[in-house]
Design a protein around this motif. Structure first.
Motif, short mmCIF file in Angstrom:
data_model
loop_
_atom_site.label_atom_id
_atom_site.label_comp_id
_atom_site.label_asym_id
_atom_site.label_seq_id
_atom_site.Cartn_x
_atom_site.Cartn_y
_atom_site.Cartn_z
N ASP A 135 3.40 0.57 -9.33
CA ASP A 135 3.34 0.02 -7.99
C ASP A 135 4.53 -0.90 -7.75
O ASP A 135 4.74 -1.85 -8.51
CB ASP A 135 2.02 -0.74 -7.79
CG ASP A 135 1.72 -1.00 -6.31
OD1 ASP A 135 2.24 -0.26 -5.45
OD2 ASP A 135 0.97 -1.95 -6.02
N GLU A 208 -4.33 -3.80 -0.01
CA GLU A 208 -2.91 -3.79 0.29
C GLU A 208 -2.61 -2.46 0.96
O GLU A 208 -2.94 -1.40 0.43
CB GLU A 208 -2.06 -4.00 -0.98
CG GLU A 208 -2.16 -5.45 -1.47
CD GLU A 208 -1.12 -5.82 -2.54
OE1 GLU A 208 -0.45 -4.91 -3.08
OE2 GLU A 208 -0.99 -7.03 -2.83
N GLU A 210 -0.55 0.40 1.72
CA GLU A 210 0.61 0.98 1.05
C GLU A 210 0.66 2.49 1.28
O GLU A 210 -0.31 3.11 1.68
CB GLU A 210 0.53 0.75 -0.48
CG GLU A 210 0.40 -0.70 -0.88
CD GLU A 210 0.68 -0.93 -2.37
OE1 GLU A 210 1.25 -0.05 -3.04
OE2 GLU A 210 0.31 -2.03 -2.86
N ASP A 242 -4.18 -0.51 -2.43
CA ASP A 242 -4.08 -1.19 -3.72
C ASP A 242 -5.07 -2.37 -3.70
O ASP A 242 -4.70 -3.50 -3.40
CB ASP A 242 -2.64 -1.68 -3.92
CG ASP A 242 -2.48 -2.47 -5.20
OD1 ASP A 242 -3.31 -2.32 -6.10
OD2 ASP A 242 -1.50 -3.25 -5.30
MN MN Z 1 0.41 -3.42 -4.42
#
Ligand code: MN
Length: 427
Positions: A135, A208, A210, A242
Protein backbone atom coordinates in the motif's frame (compact mmCIF):
# COMPACT_ATOMS: atom_id res chain seq x y z
CA UNK A 1 -2.89 -3.63 -31.96
CA UNK A 2 -5.85 -1.22 -31.74
CA UNK A 3 -8.23 -1.40 -28.78
CA UNK A 4 -11.37 -1.99 -30.86
CA UNK A 5 -13.32 -2.81 -27.67
CA UNK A 6 -13.20 0.91 -26.79
CA UNK A 7 -15.17 1.98 -29.89
CA UNK A 8 -17.74 4.37 -28.36
CA UNK A 9 -20.16 3.89 -31.27
CA UNK A 10 -20.56 0.20 -30.49
CA UNK A 11 -23.81 -0.99 -28.88
CA UNK A 12 -24.53 -4.36 -27.34
CA UNK A 13 -27.52 -6.61 -27.97
CA UNK A 14 -27.62 -6.98 -24.18
CA UNK A 15 -29.54 -4.14 -22.59
CA UNK A 16 -27.44 -1.69 -20.56
CA UNK A 17 -29.22 0.61 -18.07
CA UNK A 18 -28.56 4.33 -18.44
CA UNK A 19 -25.59 5.44 -16.35
CA UNK A 20 -24.39 1.87 -15.92
CA UNK A 21 -20.74 1.46 -14.97
CA UNK A 22 -20.59 -1.50 -17.35
CA UNK A 23 -21.37 -0.56 -20.96
CA UNK A 24 -19.91 -2.78 -23.70
CA UNK A 25 -16.87 -0.44 -23.73
CA UNK A 26 -15.87 -1.52 -20.20
CA UNK A 27 -15.52 -5.34 -20.31
CA UNK A 28 -13.91 -5.85 -16.88
CA UNK A 29 -12.71 -9.22 -15.60
CA UNK A 30 -13.80 -11.02 -12.45
CA UNK A 31 -14.57 -14.40 -10.93
CA UNK A 32 -18.07 -15.49 -9.94
CA UNK A 33 -19.94 -18.40 -8.41
CA UNK A 34 -23.23 -19.51 -10.00
CA UNK A 35 -26.26 -20.98 -8.24
CA UNK A 36 -25.11 -24.38 -9.54
CA UNK A 37 -21.91 -23.87 -7.54
CA UNK A 38 -19.72 -23.42 -10.60
CA UNK A 39 -16.83 -20.99 -10.28
CA UNK A 40 -15.74 -19.29 -13.47
CA UNK A 41 -13.84 -16.31 -14.83
CA UNK A 42 -16.31 -13.81 -16.23
CA UNK A 43 -17.06 -10.36 -17.51
CA UNK A 44 -20.02 -8.03 -17.11
CA UNK A 45 -22.18 -6.02 -19.50
CA UNK A 46 -24.98 -3.97 -17.93
CA UNK A 47 -26.55 -6.18 -15.27
CA UNK A 48 -25.46 -9.44 -16.88
CA UNK A 49 -22.57 -11.65 -15.79
CA UNK A 50 -20.98 -13.55 -18.66
CA UNK A 51 -19.29 -16.93 -18.20
CA UNK A 52 -16.00 -16.78 -20.15
CA UNK A 53 -15.27 -20.45 -19.43
CA UNK A 54 -18.48 -21.45 -21.21
CA UNK A 55 -17.76 -19.01 -24.06
CA UNK A 56 -14.36 -20.60 -24.56
CA UNK A 57 -15.77 -24.15 -24.46
CA UNK A 58 -18.23 -23.19 -27.18
CA UNK A 59 -15.38 -21.94 -29.35
CA UNK A 60 -16.10 -18.23 -29.24
CA UNK A 61 -12.39 -17.50 -28.69
CA UNK A 62 -11.13 -19.55 -31.64
CA UNK A 63 -8.05 -18.03 -33.24
CA UNK A 64 -6.78 -16.63 -29.93
CA UNK A 65 -4.03 -18.71 -28.34
CA UNK A 66 -5.34 -19.68 -24.90
CA UNK A 67 -4.82 -22.78 -22.77
CA UNK A 68 -7.96 -24.97 -22.74
CA UNK A 69 -8.94 -24.20 -19.15
CA UNK A 70 -7.88 -20.53 -19.15
CA UNK A 71 -11.26 -19.30 -17.88
CA UNK A 72 -12.49 -22.36 -16.03
CA UNK A 73 -10.57 -21.30 -12.95
CA UNK A 74 -11.22 -19.66 -9.62
CA UNK A 75 -8.66 -16.87 -10.19
CA UNK A 76 -7.49 -14.63 -13.03
CA UNK A 77 -3.79 -15.20 -12.31
CA UNK A 78 -3.08 -17.40 -15.37
CA UNK A 79 -4.91 -15.08 -17.71
CA UNK A 80 -3.06 -12.11 -16.25
CA UNK A 81 0.26 -14.00 -16.70
CA UNK A 82 -0.42 -14.26 -20.44
CA UNK A 83 0.27 -10.55 -20.87
CA UNK A 84 -1.11 -7.45 -22.46
CA UNK A 85 -1.47 -8.80 -26.01
CA UNK A 86 -3.78 -11.61 -24.85
CA UNK A 87 -5.83 -9.29 -22.60
CA UNK A 88 -6.42 -6.99 -25.56
CA UNK A 89 -7.29 -9.79 -28.00
CA UNK A 90 -9.79 -11.31 -25.55
CA UNK A 91 -11.40 -7.98 -24.69
CA UNK A 92 -11.70 -7.06 -28.38
CA UNK A 93 -13.28 -10.45 -29.09
CA UNK A 94 -15.82 -10.12 -26.26
CA UNK A 95 -16.81 -6.72 -27.66
CA UNK A 96 -17.39 -8.37 -31.07
CA UNK A 97 -19.43 -11.25 -29.64
CA UNK A 98 -21.81 -8.89 -27.84
CA UNK A 99 -21.97 -6.26 -30.61
CA UNK A 100 -25.59 -5.72 -31.69
CA UNK A 101 -24.53 -6.34 -35.32
CA UNK A 102 -23.17 -9.82 -34.55
CA UNK A 103 -25.82 -12.61 -34.71
CA UNK A 104 -23.50 -15.49 -33.70
CA UNK A 105 -24.45 -15.63 -30.01
CA UNK A 106 -27.26 -13.07 -30.19
CA UNK A 107 -29.45 -15.51 -32.12
CA UNK A 108 -28.40 -18.68 -30.30
CA UNK A 109 -30.77 -19.06 -27.33
CA UNK A 110 -29.29 -22.39 -26.27
CA UNK A 111 -25.81 -20.89 -25.89
CA UNK A 112 -27.14 -17.73 -24.26
CA UNK A 113 -28.85 -19.81 -21.56
CA UNK A 114 -25.52 -21.36 -20.61
CA UNK A 115 -23.32 -18.27 -20.93
CA UNK A 116 -25.35 -15.35 -19.55
CA UNK A 117 -26.49 -14.86 -15.94
CA UNK A 118 -28.42 -12.17 -14.20
CA UNK A 119 -25.93 -10.31 -11.99
CA UNK A 120 -28.16 -10.90 -8.94
CA UNK A 121 -27.90 -14.67 -9.49
CA UNK A 122 -24.12 -14.86 -9.14
CA UNK A 123 -21.83 -14.32 -6.18
CA UNK A 124 -18.68 -12.33 -6.87
CA UNK A 125 -15.42 -13.81 -5.59
CA UNK A 126 -11.95 -12.37 -5.06
CA UNK A 127 -10.77 -11.99 -8.69
CA UNK A 128 -7.12 -12.88 -8.14
CA UNK A 129 -5.04 -14.90 -5.74
CA UNK A 130 -3.10 -11.94 -4.39
CA UNK A 131 0.43 -13.06 -3.62
CA UNK A 132 1.79 -9.81 -2.33
CA UNK A 133 0.06 -6.60 -1.37
CA UNK A 134 1.73 -3.21 -1.00
CA UNK A 135 0.00 0.00 0.00
CA UNK A 136 1.46 3.31 -1.13
CA UNK A 137 1.07 6.74 0.46
CA UNK A 138 1.01 8.72 -2.76
CA UNK A 139 -1.56 11.47 -2.14
CA UNK A 140 0.28 14.64 -1.17
CA UNK A 141 -2.84 16.16 0.40
CA UNK A 142 -3.38 13.00 2.50
CA UNK A 143 0.28 12.86 3.58
CA UNK A 144 0.23 16.54 4.57
CA UNK A 145 -3.03 16.14 6.52
CA UNK A 146 -1.64 13.12 8.38
CA UNK A 147 1.62 14.96 9.08
CA UNK A 148 -0.22 18.00 10.43
CA UNK A 149 -2.23 15.84 12.84
CA UNK A 150 0.53 13.48 13.98
CA UNK A 151 3.46 15.89 13.88
CA UNK A 152 3.49 19.64 13.28
CA UNK A 153 2.37 22.01 10.54
CA UNK A 154 6.01 22.79 9.57
CA UNK A 155 7.16 19.16 9.41
CA UNK A 156 3.94 17.79 7.90
CA UNK A 157 5.68 16.28 4.87
CA UNK A 158 8.83 14.28 5.65
CA UNK A 159 11.80 15.12 3.37
CA UNK A 160 11.86 11.74 1.56
CA UNK A 161 8.18 11.97 0.50
CA UNK A 162 8.77 14.35 -2.43
CA UNK A 163 11.51 12.16 -3.91
CA UNK A 164 9.93 8.69 -4.05
CA UNK A 165 6.60 6.90 -3.65
CA UNK A 166 6.52 5.82 0.03
CA UNK A 167 4.79 2.52 0.89
CA UNK A 168 4.55 -0.33 3.38
CA UNK A 169 4.23 -4.04 2.65
CA UNK A 170 0.68 -5.08 3.51
CA UNK A 171 -1.00 -8.38 4.21
CA UNK A 172 -2.79 -10.37 1.49
CA UNK A 173 -4.45 -13.04 3.69
CA UNK A 174 -7.22 -10.69 4.80
CA UNK A 175 -8.04 -9.07 1.45
CA UNK A 176 -11.74 -9.68 0.81
CA UNK A 177 -14.21 -8.84 -1.96
CA UNK A 178 -17.13 -6.43 -1.66
CA UNK A 179 -20.00 -7.78 0.42
CA UNK A 180 -17.97 -9.60 3.07
CA UNK A 181 -18.40 -7.93 6.49
CA UNK A 182 -15.45 -6.92 8.66
CA UNK A 183 -15.16 -7.39 12.43
CA UNK A 184 -13.91 -4.55 14.59
CA UNK A 185 -10.42 -5.65 15.63
CA UNK A 186 -9.01 -5.87 19.15
CA UNK A 187 -5.68 -4.21 19.70
CA UNK A 188 -3.29 -2.32 21.90
CA UNK A 189 -3.64 1.41 22.19
CA UNK A 190 -2.49 4.14 24.51
CA UNK A 191 -5.52 6.10 25.80
CA UNK A 192 -5.12 9.86 25.66
CA UNK A 193 -3.12 11.16 28.64
CA UNK A 194 -2.20 7.65 29.88
CA UNK A 195 1.23 6.05 30.15
CA UNK A 196 0.19 2.40 30.09
CA UNK A 197 -1.44 0.81 27.03
CA UNK A 198 -4.69 -1.16 27.11
CA UNK A 199 -5.97 -4.07 24.99
CA UNK A 200 -9.54 -4.00 23.75
CA UNK A 201 -11.81 -3.33 20.78
CA UNK A 202 -10.47 -0.50 18.61
CA UNK A 203 -12.36 2.73 19.32
CA UNK A 204 -11.65 4.43 16.00
CA UNK A 205 -12.22 2.38 12.87
CA UNK A 206 -11.69 4.34 9.68
CA UNK A 207 -11.85 3.76 5.94
CA UNK A 208 -9.28 4.92 3.41
CA UNK A 209 -10.67 5.74 -0.04
CA UNK A 210 -8.19 4.15 -2.41
CA UNK A 211 -7.74 2.44 -5.74
CA UNK A 212 -5.35 -0.44 -6.40
CA UNK A 213 -3.71 -1.94 -9.48
CA UNK A 214 -3.04 -5.60 -10.25
CA UNK A 215 0.21 -6.56 -11.95
CA UNK A 216 1.37 -9.29 -14.30
CA UNK A 217 4.81 -10.99 -14.07
CA UNK A 218 7.08 -8.01 -14.60
CA UNK A 219 10.69 -8.94 -13.87
CA UNK A 220 13.04 -11.53 -12.46
CA UNK A 221 14.57 -11.05 -9.03
CA UNK A 222 17.25 -8.35 -9.24
CA UNK A 223 15.88 -6.78 -12.41
CA UNK A 224 14.58 -3.20 -12.52
CA UNK A 225 11.48 -2.19 -14.48
CA UNK A 226 12.22 0.86 -16.69
CA UNK A 227 9.55 3.53 -16.18
CA UNK A 228 8.82 3.51 -19.93
CA UNK A 229 7.70 -0.15 -19.68
CA UNK A 230 5.88 -0.04 -16.34
CA UNK A 231 2.42 0.45 -17.83
CA UNK A 232 2.70 -2.79 -19.84
CA UNK A 233 2.79 -4.77 -16.60
CA UNK A 234 -0.40 -3.30 -15.11
CA UNK A 235 -3.49 -5.40 -15.88
CA UNK A 236 -6.15 -3.19 -14.36
CA UNK A 237 -7.59 -1.42 -11.35
CA UNK A 238 -10.09 -1.95 -8.53
CA UNK A 239 -11.52 0.21 -5.74
CA UNK A 240 -9.91 -0.46 -2.38
CA UNK A 241 -11.01 0.29 1.19
CA UNK A 242 -7.94 0.19 3.40
CA UNK A 243 -9.72 -0.39 6.73
CA UNK A 244 -7.63 1.25 9.45
CA UNK A 245 -7.77 1.34 13.24
CA UNK A 246 -6.56 4.83 14.10
CA UNK A 247 -6.02 4.19 17.83
CA UNK A 248 -3.98 1.01 17.20
CA UNK A 249 -2.03 2.78 14.43
CA UNK A 250 -1.14 5.75 16.59
CA UNK A 251 0.44 3.52 19.27
CA UNK A 252 2.22 1.06 16.96
CA UNK A 253 3.38 2.95 13.84
CA UNK A 254 6.78 4.15 15.08
CA UNK A 255 9.40 3.12 14.08
CA UNK A 256 8.33 0.58 11.43
CA UNK A 257 4.91 1.72 10.20
CA UNK A 258 1.42 0.16 10.09
CA UNK A 259 0.99 -3.43 11.30
CA UNK A 260 -2.10 -4.70 13.18
CA UNK A 261 -3.92 -1.41 12.59
CA UNK A 262 -4.35 -2.42 8.95
CA UNK A 263 -3.89 -6.18 8.60
CA UNK A 264 -7.36 -7.13 9.92
CA UNK A 265 -9.13 -6.39 6.62
CA UNK A 266 -8.72 -4.80 3.19
CA UNK A 267 -11.79 -4.73 0.92
CA UNK A 268 -11.69 -4.56 -2.89
CA UNK A 269 -14.30 -4.24 -5.63
CA UNK A 270 -14.73 -7.51 -7.53
CA UNK A 271 -14.45 -6.38 -11.19
CA UNK A 272 -10.97 -5.49 -12.45
CA UNK A 273 -11.29 -2.64 -14.94
CA UNK A 274 -8.48 -2.98 -17.48
CA UNK A 275 -5.97 -0.25 -18.26
CA UNK A 276 -7.17 -0.54 -21.87
CA UNK A 277 -10.71 0.42 -20.79
CA UNK A 278 -9.34 3.38 -18.81
CA UNK A 279 -7.11 4.59 -21.70
CA UNK A 280 -9.57 7.31 -22.91
CA UNK A 281 -9.44 8.91 -19.44
CA UNK A 282 -5.70 9.53 -19.26
CA UNK A 283 -4.75 12.96 -17.93
CA UNK A 284 -1.50 14.56 -16.75
CA UNK A 285 -0.84 14.11 -13.03
CA UNK A 286 0.06 16.98 -10.67
CA UNK A 287 3.30 18.81 -11.52
CA UNK A 288 6.15 17.19 -9.60
CA UNK A 289 8.46 19.62 -7.79
CA UNK A 290 11.26 18.81 -7.13
CA UNK A 291 11.78 16.87 -10.34
CA UNK A 292 12.08 13.14 -9.48
CA UNK A 293 15.36 11.29 -10.02
CA UNK A 294 15.85 10.11 -13.63
CA UNK A 295 14.58 6.54 -13.06
CA UNK A 296 11.18 7.99 -12.04
CA UNK A 297 10.89 10.63 -14.76
CA UNK A 298 8.18 10.29 -17.41
CA UNK A 299 6.58 12.61 -19.95
CA UNK A 300 2.97 12.78 -21.09
CA UNK A 301 -0.31 11.67 -19.56
CA UNK A 302 0.06 8.98 -16.91
CA UNK A 303 -2.75 9.72 -14.50
CA UNK A 304 -6.48 9.05 -14.92
CA UNK A 305 -9.61 11.11 -14.39
CA UNK A 306 -11.52 8.75 -12.08
CA UNK A 307 -14.23 10.20 -9.82
CA UNK A 308 -14.13 8.60 -6.38
CA UNK A 309 -16.73 8.63 -3.66
CA UNK A 310 -17.13 7.22 -0.14
CA UNK A 311 -20.45 6.94 1.71
CA UNK A 312 -21.64 5.71 5.10
CA UNK A 313 -24.92 3.86 5.39
CA UNK A 314 -26.10 3.23 8.98
CA UNK A 315 -28.04 0.06 9.73
CA UNK A 316 -31.61 0.54 8.39
CA UNK A 317 -30.55 3.98 7.11
CA UNK A 318 -29.70 5.51 3.75
CA UNK A 319 -26.43 6.43 2.05
CA UNK A 320 -24.56 9.55 3.19
CA UNK A 321 -21.81 10.58 0.80
CA UNK A 322 -19.00 11.84 3.05
CA UNK A 323 -16.15 12.21 0.54
CA UNK A 324 -15.76 13.04 -3.14
CA UNK A 325 -12.27 12.79 -4.55
CA UNK A 326 -10.51 12.01 -7.84
CA UNK A 327 -7.66 9.69 -8.78
CA UNK A 328 -6.03 12.51 -10.78
CA UNK A 329 -5.07 14.25 -7.50
CA UNK A 330 -2.59 11.42 -6.79
CA UNK A 331 0.97 12.82 -6.84
CA UNK A 332 2.89 9.66 -7.73
CA UNK A 333 1.62 7.70 -10.77
CA UNK A 334 1.11 3.93 -10.84
CA UNK A 335 4.06 3.66 -13.26
CA UNK A 336 6.28 5.47 -10.78
CA UNK A 337 5.01 3.29 -7.92
CA UNK A 338 5.73 0.08 -9.84
CA UNK A 339 9.15 1.18 -11.10
CA UNK A 340 10.18 2.32 -7.64
CA UNK A 341 8.85 -0.90 -6.06
CA UNK A 342 11.08 -3.00 -8.34
CA UNK A 343 14.09 -0.67 -8.27
CA UNK A 344 15.64 -2.68 -5.44
CA UNK A 345 15.32 -5.85 -7.50
CA UNK A 346 12.07 -6.85 -5.78
CA UNK A 347 10.24 -9.42 -7.89
CA UNK A 348 6.75 -8.47 -9.12
CA UNK A 349 4.40 -11.37 -9.90
CA UNK A 350 1.10 -11.93 -11.65
CA UNK A 351 -1.66 -11.11 -9.15
CA UNK A 352 0.31 -8.74 -6.95
CA UNK A 353 -1.76 -5.78 -5.80
CA UNK A 354 -0.61 -2.23 -5.08
CA UNK A 355 -2.85 0.29 -3.31
CA UNK A 356 -2.66 4.03 -3.98
CA UNK A 357 -2.95 5.21 -0.40
CA UNK A 358 -5.92 7.31 0.67
CA UNK A 359 -6.64 9.76 -2.15
CA UNK A 360 -7.46 13.20 -0.76
CA UNK A 361 -8.08 16.36 -2.74
CA UNK A 362 -7.39 19.96 -1.81
CA UNK A 363 -10.67 20.76 -0.04
CA UNK A 364 -12.31 19.33 3.07
CA UNK A 365 -15.03 17.52 1.14
CA UNK A 366 -12.32 15.75 -0.91
CA UNK A 367 -10.55 14.09 2.04
CA UNK A 368 -10.20 10.32 1.73
CA UNK A 369 -10.57 9.20 5.36
CA UNK A 370 -12.73 9.97 8.41
CA UNK A 371 -9.60 11.01 10.31
CA UNK A 372 -9.12 13.87 7.85
CA UNK A 373 -12.83 14.60 7.30
CA UNK A 374 -13.45 15.04 11.06
CA UNK A 375 -9.91 16.31 11.69
CA UNK A 376 -9.03 13.69 14.26
CA UNK A 377 -12.61 13.46 15.58
CA UNK A 378 -12.81 17.19 16.40
CA UNK A 379 -15.50 17.94 13.81
CA UNK A 380 -17.97 15.04 13.69
CA UNK A 381 -19.98 14.51 10.51
CA UNK A 382 -23.75 14.77 10.82
CA UNK A 383 -25.64 12.04 8.95
CA UNK A 384 -29.12 12.42 7.44
CA UNK A 385 -30.68 10.38 10.29
CA UNK A 386 -29.45 12.99 12.79
CA UNK A 387 -26.67 10.86 14.26
CA UNK A 388 -23.02 11.90 14.21
CA UNK A 389 -19.88 10.05 13.20
CA UNK A 390 -16.27 10.64 14.19
CA UNK A 391 -15.33 7.22 12.86
CA UNK A 392 -17.26 4.13 11.66
CA UNK A 393 -19.86 2.60 14.02
CA UNK A 394 -20.70 -1.09 14.32
CA UNK A 395 -23.26 -2.11 11.67
CA UNK A 396 -22.43 0.87 9.42
CA UNK A 397 -21.79 -0.04 5.80
CA UNK A 398 -19.02 1.82 3.96
CA UNK A 399 -19.76 2.18 0.24
CA UNK A 400 -17.12 3.24 -2.26
CA UNK A 401 -17.67 4.05 -5.92
CA UNK A 402 -15.40 5.01 -8.78
CA UNK A 403 -16.17 5.96 -12.36
CA UNK A 404 -14.85 7.79 -15.41
CA UNK A 405 -17.16 9.79 -17.63
CA UNK A 406 -16.88 11.83 -20.82
CA UNK A 407 -19.50 12.95 -23.34
CA UNK A 408 -19.50 9.52 -25.01
CA UNK A 409 -19.05 6.83 -22.38
CA UNK A 410 -19.04 6.04 -18.67
CA UNK A 411 -16.62 3.38 -17.39
CA UNK A 412 -16.98 2.43 -13.72
CA UNK A 413 -15.97 0.00 -11.03
CA UNK A 414 -19.39 -0.76 -9.57
CA UNK A 415 -19.77 -0.67 -5.80
CA UNK A 416 -17.45 -1.69 -3.01
CA UNK A 417 -19.70 -2.26 0.05
CA UNK A 418 -18.59 -3.61 3.38
CA UNK A 419 -20.31 -3.61 6.74
CA UNK A 420 -18.48 -3.21 10.03
CA UNK A 421 -19.51 -5.74 12.69
CA UNK A 422 -18.71 -5.86 16.43
CA UNK A 423 -15.59 -7.82 17.48
CA UNK A 424 -15.41 -11.48 16.49
CA UNK A 425 -16.64 -13.84 19.19
CA UNK A 426 -15.07 -17.30 19.31
CA UNK A 427 -17.78 -19.98 19.43
MN1 MN B 1 -3.82 3.09 2.99
Amino acid sequence: MPISANDTKRKSWLSVPENSDFPIQNIPFGVFLTKENIVTVGTRIGDYAIDLGALQQMNYFSGIELTDDMFMQDTLNDFISDGKKTWRLVRNRIADIFDEQNPQLRDNDKHKDIIIFNIDDVEMQLPVLIGDYTDFYSSKEHAINMGKMFRTEENALLPNWSHMPIAYHGRSSTIIPSGIPVHRPLGQSLPHGEETPVIGPSRSIDFELETAFITTDANIMGEMIPISEAEDYIFGMVMLNDWTSRDILKWEYLPLGPFLSKNFATSISPWIVTMDALEPFKVPGPKQVPSPLPYLQQKGKHSFDIHLEAAIQPENGTENVVSKSNFKHLYWTMNQQLTHHASSGCRINSGDMMGSGAISGANKENYGSMLELTWGGKNPIKLNDGTERKFINDYDTVIMKGFCKNSQVRIGFGELCSQLLPPFVRK
